[in-house]
Design a protein around this motif. Sequence first.
Motif, short mmCIF file in Angstrom:
data_model
loop_
_atom_site.label_atom_id
_atom_site.label_comp_id
_atom_site.label_asym_id
_atom_site.label_seq_id
_atom_site.Cartn_x
_atom_site.Cartn_y
_atom_site.Cartn_z
N HIS A 97 -7.86 -4.60 -4.97
CA HIS A 97 -7.70 -3.16 -5.20
C HIS A 97 -8.99 -2.43 -4.85
N THR A 98 -8.83 -1.16 -4.42
CA THR A 98 -9.99 -0.36 -4.04
C THR A 98 -10.27 0.77 -5.04
N ASP A 99 -9.55 0.77 -6.16
CA ASP A 99 -9.79 1.77 -7.20
C ASP A 99 -9.40 1.14 -8.53
N ARG A 111 -12.31 -2.10 -10.56
CA ARG A 111 -11.40 -2.33 -9.43
C ARG A 111 -10.91 -3.78 -9.31
N ASP A 127 -5.36 3.23 -6.50
CA ASP A 127 -5.34 3.20 -5.02
C ASP A 127 -3.92 3.27 -4.45
N THR A 171 -1.56 1.19 -4.79
CA THR A 171 -1.08 -0.12 -4.34
C THR A 171 -0.52 -0.93 -5.50
N GLU A 231 0.85 -1.20 0.00
CA GLU A 231 0.00 0.00 0.00
C GLU A 231 0.88 1.24 0.00
N SER A 249 -2.66 0.24 -9.42
CA SER A 249 -3.99 0.86 -9.37
C SER A 249 -3.93 2.33 -8.95
N SER A 298 -1.64 7.93 -7.75
CA SER A 298 -2.06 6.81 -8.59
C SER A 298 -0.88 6.16 -9.31
#
Length: 321
Positions: free
Chosen positions: A284-286, A265, A312, A314, A10, A310, A16
């Motif tokens: 992934h969150t995005d 995502r 996110d 990450t 993370e 991503s 991004s």
Amino acid sequence: MKLGGIKSVENAHDDSVWAVTWVPATANRPPLLLTGSLDETVRLWRSDDLLLDRTNTGHCLGVASVAAHPLGSLAASSSLDSFVRVFDVDSNATVATLEAPPSEVWQMRFDPKGSILAVAGGGSASVKLWDTSTWELVATLSIPRPEGPKPTDKSGSKKFVLSVAWSPDGKRLACGSMDGTISVFDVPRAKFLHHLEGHFMAVRSLVYSPYDPRVLFTASDDGNIHMYDAEGKALVGTMSGHASWVLCVDVSPDGAAIASGSSDRSVRLWDLSMRASVQTMSNHTDQVWGVAFRPPGGTDARGARLASVSDDKTISLYDYS
């Protein structure tokens, strides 16, 4: 076939993460993972534990694409600042700086021999080919304007070139455009061959099969992945399942699977014998801008790996088996 999550980092970048590729192993070191971010940096990561090896600066806007030379010695990063920076992977010394007009530097790929760097030319509706021994521009492959009584500027601007891919024999180059068309070129003759039709929104990623120079996989904002016979101009198959834009696609080293990333995502694994999605990874969150299988080779025998990046910030690493 399946993916198994190994590790996620993370906040791998401060913004991004838009680009990812693997730097092949050399005699002196294992492969490295190379990422590029909106935070204007390029980072190199150790391939098995994702420990940060180093951070490269030098761009003044976000990094849109990264590419690695097949010998593992050189890499390149392209940025929204319209510069391509070519650098020595191990020393980070700048080897060359390639400049383009605004909005004319997007995705880049080295050819299989490493003698040419192809750069998607964005608003120029072309692909630029740079000689990697002299770093001089050796060819511009232009997409023909649509035929008709009066081609408008509007129809030309839709051929904004976002993505490039080399066939495994280095004889063909395909590029994807904002309007969904894919153009195929004969590189030795610097000649446009034909368009591949079927997508109706931007094609941001495409890749040839490592074993069959005819087979091309494409990812589009229309939510579909297409499989083409790029020589016969035929759409062989369509793979659907993502809930939104498909932003990236890569093919496994064994040629049996492809992985894709989407603005929904998720990362999906597709079995090409069934032409169906067999697994969905939702860590992934995005939106997922890049997926990359690690190329075979080197002393690292730990099997195949897939990386994803991503919005996110990450990086995720998976085992592919």
